[in-house]
Design an enzyme around this catalytic site. Sequence first.
Site, PDB file in Angstrom:
ATOM      1  CG  ASP A   8      -1.530   1.250   1.588  1.00  0.00           C
ATOM      2  OD1 ASP A   8      -2.218   1.789   0.711  1.00  0.00           O
ATOM      3  OD2 ASP A   8      -1.324   1.759   2.707  1.00  0.00           O
ATOM      4  CG  ASP A  10      -1.494   7.799   0.356  1.00  0.00           C
ATOM      5  OD1 ASP A  10      -2.180   7.577  -0.649  1.00  0.00           O
ATOM      6  OD2 ASP A  10      -0.570   8.637   0.377  1.00  0.00           O
ATOM      7  CD  GLU A  17      -4.244   9.637   3.837  1.00  0.00           C
ATOM      8  OE1 GLU A  17      -4.391   8.642   3.125  1.00  0.00           O
ATOM      9  OE2 GLU A  17      -4.684  10.765   3.515  1.00  0.00           O
ATOM     10  N   GLY A  52      -9.820  10.186  -3.033  1.00  0.00           N
ATOM     11  CA  GLY A  52     -10.024  11.619  -2.766  1.00  0.00           C
ATOM     12  C   GLY A  52     -11.363  12.128  -3.259  1.00  0.00           C
ATOM     13  CE  LYS A  53     -12.206  10.556  -9.210  1.00  0.00           C
ATOM     14  NZ  LYS A  53     -10.760  10.201  -9.150  1.00  0.00           N
ATOM     15  NE  ARG A  55     -10.504  10.360   2.440  1.00  0.00           N
ATOM     16  CZ  ARG A  55      -9.313   9.942   1.994  1.00  0.00           C
ATOM     17  NH1 ARG A  55      -8.361  10.806   1.650  1.00  0.00           N
ATOM     18  NH2 ARG A  55      -9.069   8.658   1.852  1.00  0.00           N
ATOM     19  CE  LYS A  84      -5.239  15.152  -2.079  1.00  0.00           C
ATOM     20  NZ  LYS A  84      -4.807  13.773  -2.405  1.00  0.00           N
ATOM     21  CB  THR A 120      -1.977   2.941  -3.727  1.00  0.00           C
ATOM     22  OG1 THR A 120      -2.397   4.121  -3.039  1.00  0.00           O
ATOM     23  CG2 THR A 120      -1.621   3.314  -5.156  1.00  0.00           C
ATOM     24  CB  THR A 121      -7.078   4.269  -2.555  1.00  0.00           C
ATOM     25  OG1 THR A 121      -7.252   3.025  -1.881  1.00  0.00           O
ATOM     26  CG2 THR A 121      -8.423   4.812  -2.941  1.00  0.00           C
ATOM     27  CG  ASP A 177      -2.169   2.747   6.266  1.00  0.00           C
ATOM     28  OD1 ASP A 177      -2.625   3.776   6.818  1.00  0.00           O
ATOM     29  OD2 ASP A 177      -2.530   2.364   5.143  1.00  0.00           O
TER      30      ASP A 177
HETATM   31  C1  XBP Z   1      -5.172   6.237   0.805  1.00  0.00           C
HETATM   32  C2  XBP Z   1      -6.369   6.874   0.242  1.00  0.00           C
HETATM   33  C3  XBP Z   1      -6.197   7.966  -0.779  1.00  0.00           C
HETATM   34  C4  XBP Z   1      -5.493   9.159  -0.128  1.00  0.00           C
HETATM   35  C5  XBP Z   1      -5.715  10.425  -0.922  1.00  0.00           C
HETATM   36  O1  XBP Z   1      -4.715   5.382  -0.216  1.00  0.00           O
HETATM   37  O2  XBP Z   1      -7.473   6.482   0.574  1.00  0.00           O
HETATM   38  O3  XBP Z   1      -7.480   8.352  -1.197  1.00  0.00           O
HETATM   39  O4  XBP Z   1      -6.060   9.384   1.170  1.00  0.00           O
HETATM   40  O5  XBP Z   1      -5.233  10.232  -2.234  1.00  0.00           O
HETATM   41  P1  XBP Z   1      -3.879   4.013   0.153  1.00  0.00           P
HETATM   42  P2  XBP Z   1      -6.182  10.604  -3.481  1.00  0.00           P
HETATM   43  O6  XBP Z   1      -3.835   3.869   1.663  1.00  0.00           O
HETATM   44  O7  XBP Z   1      -4.667   2.921  -0.531  1.00  0.00           O
HETATM   45  O8  XBP Z   1      -2.518   4.243  -0.448  1.00  0.00           O
HETATM   46  O9  XBP Z   1      -6.745  11.973  -3.209  1.00  0.00           O
HETATM   47  O10 XBP Z   1      -5.257  10.552  -4.677  1.00  0.00           O
HETATM   48  O11 XBP Z   1      -7.223   9.519  -3.492  1.00  0.00           O
HETATM   49 MG    MG Z   2      -3.015   3.146   3.316  1.00  0.00          MG
END
Ligand code: XBP
Ligand code: MG
Length: 237
Positions: A8, A10, A17, A52-53, A55, A84, A120-121, A177
């Site tokens: 992953d 983030d 974050e 992000g979108k 969220r 963003k 990852t997201t 995480d």
């Molecule tokens: C974490 C997420 C992402 C980030 C923001 O991704 O949920 O949405 O918070 O990035 P991961 P974006 O833990 O799967 O890496 O605004 O590009 O989504």
């Molecule tokens: Mg993560």
Amino acid sequence: MLEALIFDVDGTLADTERDGHRPAFNAAFAAAGLPWHWDESLYGELLQVTGGKERIRFFCERYAPEFLHLADVEARIRELHAAKTQYYVALCAQGIPLRPGVEPLLRAARAAGLRLAIATTTTPENISALLAPDLLALFEKVGAGDTVPNKKPAPDIYQWVLAQLGLPASACLAIEDSANGLKASRGAGLATVVTRTAYTDDHDFSGALALLPDLGEVTVALLRHWHETAYGSDKKS
Ligand code: XBP
Ligand code: MG
């Protein structure tokens, strides 16, 4: 036998974050003239939704429902998120450090012949901004953002990465995480090591193969050992 590690981004590769994505969202809202400010506590609530979108929409549903009645709301959310992302890329250029143990483990894993991938997201641009080119080059496959329609906790991104690697889940380990990330990796059948963050400290990590403060003490040998406990060593199969 363990053949690949799927990371992953983030919260796992870097603690992005609170001081990365969150101020980037706030900068985009301010630039758009929106009176929205996501403080650390509110952002912790909003993190239950990945993407992000998604969220931004979740925030609107709870705190700014009038925004969702705009005729071009989807386009407005896409524009906010694109802005963003630019702010986040700029923050990464100032340097967001990797978490303890991440870089040494990535290099040791490659030196030991393990294949590396990302699931990852977040967006691909954010990965390129976060990782130095020589580190990014260590990852054979990158599954990111809108590659799949259903983001974590759906297993889609992990299933996509496994297909790209041409490997069964039993030949891999995932490193995550968050509870959403663990649900996604477990949903794809992956044994998963969790390194919690301040935002995920109170999450339910039932089903994790190991729960750690970070990767600082993790070696390739330890990962191989954990993998054997999860899947049994080949000599047994
Ligand atoms: C974490 C997420 C992402 C980030 C923001 O991704 O949920 O949405 O918070 O990035 P991961 P974006 O833990 O799967 O890496 O605004 O590009 O989504
Ligand atoms: Mg993560």
